[in-house]
Design an enzyme around this catalytic site. Structure first.
Site, PDB file in Angstrom:
ATOM      1  N   GLY A  59       0.848  -1.043   0.151  1.00 32.11           N
ATOM      2  CA  GLY A  59       0.033   0.084   0.118  1.00 32.11           C
ATOM      3  C   GLY A  59       0.896   1.263   0.022  1.00 32.11           C
ATOM      4  N   CYS A  60       1.921   1.126   0.721  1.00 33.70           N
ATOM      5  CA  CYS A  60       2.903   2.199   0.733  1.00 33.70           C
ATOM      6  C   CYS A  60       3.445   2.468  -0.760  1.00 33.70           C
ATOM      7  CB  CYS A  60       4.105   2.101   1.852  1.00 33.70           C
ATOM      8  SG  CYS A  60       3.448   1.898   3.465  1.00 33.70           S
ATOM      9  N   LEU A  61       3.800   1.421  -1.359  1.00 38.45           N
ATOM     10  CA  LEU A  61       4.599   1.407  -2.589  1.00 38.45           C
ATOM     11  C   LEU A  61       3.700   1.975  -3.507  1.00 38.45           C
ATOM     12  CD1 LEU A  61       6.711  -1.851  -2.514  1.00 38.45           C
ATOM     13  CD2 LEU A  61       7.708   0.456  -2.546  1.00 38.45           C
ATOM     14  N   GLU A  97      10.890   0.462  -6.798  1.00 35.16           N
ATOM     15  CA  GLU A  97       9.733   0.294  -6.706  1.00 35.16           C
ATOM     16  C   GLU A  97       8.993  -0.175  -7.742  1.00 35.16           C
ATOM     17  OE1 GLU A  97       7.794   3.487  -4.570  1.00 35.16           O
ATOM     18  OE2 GLU A  97       9.597   4.322  -3.946  1.00 35.16           O
ATOM     19  N   THR A 138      10.340  -3.051 -11.020  1.00 33.66           N
ATOM     20  CA  THR A 138      11.020  -2.990 -12.433  1.00 33.66           C
ATOM     21  C   THR A 138      10.053  -2.742 -13.475  1.00 33.66           C
ATOM     22  OG1 THR A 138      10.890  -5.309 -12.701  1.00 33.66           O
ATOM     23  CG2 THR A 138      12.951  -4.543 -11.347  1.00 33.66           C
ATOM     24  N   PHE A 154       3.567 -14.155 -13.068  1.00 31.36           N
ATOM     25  CA  PHE A 154       4.615 -14.196 -12.096  1.00 31.36           C
ATOM     26  C   PHE A 154       5.274 -15.282 -11.621  1.00 31.36           C
ATOM     27  CE2 PHE A 154       2.569 -10.016 -11.489  1.00 31.36           C
ATOM     28  CZ  PHE A 154       3.788  -9.225 -11.430  1.00 31.36           C
TER      29      PHE A 154
END
Length: 389
Positions: free
Chosen positions: A243-245, A369, A371, A389
């Site tokens: 969430g921060c990212l 944050e 690639t 992924f």
């Protein structure tokens, strides 16, 4: 005849901004022109972050700009914050990185996941630039796989004991506190760790060829003991750091636009003044095609980030949209920086011009944050419904 268009704003995007948003952009642009650009080339050469600019940034409300005024912050909207990032990165990615980490990766988790006591204790001082933070998520072996986290926090009575290491941490050796994410028996949790706690060590990374006007560090935790009161109580699991990212990546979609504009403006002026074969460099079709392509890419990125900001302010922004904009705008900026370096010729390899500095910085910005490949796969998952992924 129609008025000539602004080469840096071909679609008159400035007319779509509010008066307050234009005032914010003009204020930060003036700061960048008057205080950042005269020194930033030397700072890059000397591998020095200009800490003397922190009080001025704080006085303008640039730290935690979107957080509420009740916590000593400016309470700006998301578009204003984006414009702040754009103008700071027009100066240098390192300066925007400092503001991003302080605002989105340190102040935001305290606001979103911390207790009321945490907010009152830290946010006003951080907005004033008196307390600097860093964000401890990435680990030496981890990279794009944050779930593979080795740093642990184990409960011991009323305390937590943290062991492990973090790497590539912006502001690490400047910070008074670190927002540290660690594995616990209940999943990943976040902790506020004062950097003067016994067992904590920050070691600056040297020999960098990118973000040289920024402090990058490794963080090491050897039985670092903190009270349970330092735990961020309102989130568990990877959704906390992710969430921060998302908040920080939003700002990063705007920042590279500033870097691209700086390079484009420099190459545009140089091409009109540089005389080769008895005419300006800009009179060559090959050069005009490159300049036109750069203007096209900048305009597309500006529209993308503005719409993203409007979605964010409306509470409708989705992480995939942030990934698309981060991917597009970082790729745009690094391609433009390299092309501008080429137009400048031999002169372009020195830090007396900005193109090579921005090109080198953007090697980090396109990597950290998320690639480019990670963001491509995020968009691919969204459009196909299949996780690759």
């Amino acid at each position: 005849m129609a008025a000539r268009l602004d080469p840096f704003d071909l679609f008159d995007i400035r007319s779509l901004l509010t008066d307050e948003e234009r005032m914010v952009q003009d204020t930060v642009a003036r700061f960048t022109d008057e205080r950042v650009l005269p020194i930033i080339g030397d700072c890059f050469d000397q591998a020095r972050f200009p800490t003397e600019l922190i009080p001025e940034m704080a006085s303008m409300g640039l730290l935690g700009a979107t957080l509420p005024e009740e916590y000593g912050c400016a309470g700006m909207n998301a578009v204003s914050y984006g414009l702040i990032c754009q103008e700071l990165e027009r100066g240098d990615s390192g300066l925007r990185s400092f503001a991003s980490v302080q605002s989105s990766l340190c102040m935001y988790p305290i606001y979103a996941y911390g207790s009321e006591e945490h907010k009152r204790q830290y946010l006003p001082a951080m907005a004033r630039g008196e307390v600097i933070g860093c964000f401890g998520l990435t680990e030496p072996h981890g990279g794009s796989d944050p779930a593979n986290m080795k740093t642990t926090a184990k409960k011991d009575g009323g305390d937590w004991v943290i062991n492990g290491a973090k790497m590539w941490i912006t502001n690490g050796n400047l910070a008074h506190i670190a927002i540290v994410w660690a594995q616990t028996e209940e999943g990943i949790q976040g902790f506020i760790v004062p950097t003067d706690t016994p067992g904590f060590k920050a070691q600056e990374v040297h020999k960098k060829m990118s973000l040289r006007a920024s402090v990058t560090s490794g963080l090491f935790f050897d039985d670092v003991r903190i009270p349970d009161a330092n735990r961020l109580p309102n989130v568990k699991g990877l959704k906390g750091p992710l969430g921060c990212l998302t908040q920080a990546r939003y700002g990063i979609t705007w920042g590279p636009i500033g870097a691209a504009i700086a390079c484009f403006g420099e190459a545009l002026e140089y091409s009109k003044e540089r005389i080769l074969f008895n005419r300006p460099l800009a009179a060559n079709q090959a050069v005009q095609l490159k300049l036109a392509e750069m203007a096209r890419q900048i305009t597309s990125a500006q529209l993308l980030s503005l719409q993203l900001g409007r979605l964010k302010d409306a509470g409708k922004m989705q992480p995939t949209q942030v990934s698309l904009a981060k991917w597009n705008n970082c790729r745009m900026a690094i391609d433009i920086a390299r092309t501008c370096r080429d137009i400048l010729g031999g002169a372009g390899i020195t830090t007396e011009h900005s193109a090579i500095r921005h090109a080198l910085n953007l090697e980090s910005v396109i990597t950290y944050e998320g690639t480019e490949t990670v963001h491509q796969l995020v968009v691919g998952r969204e459009v196909t419904g299949i996780n690759a992924f």
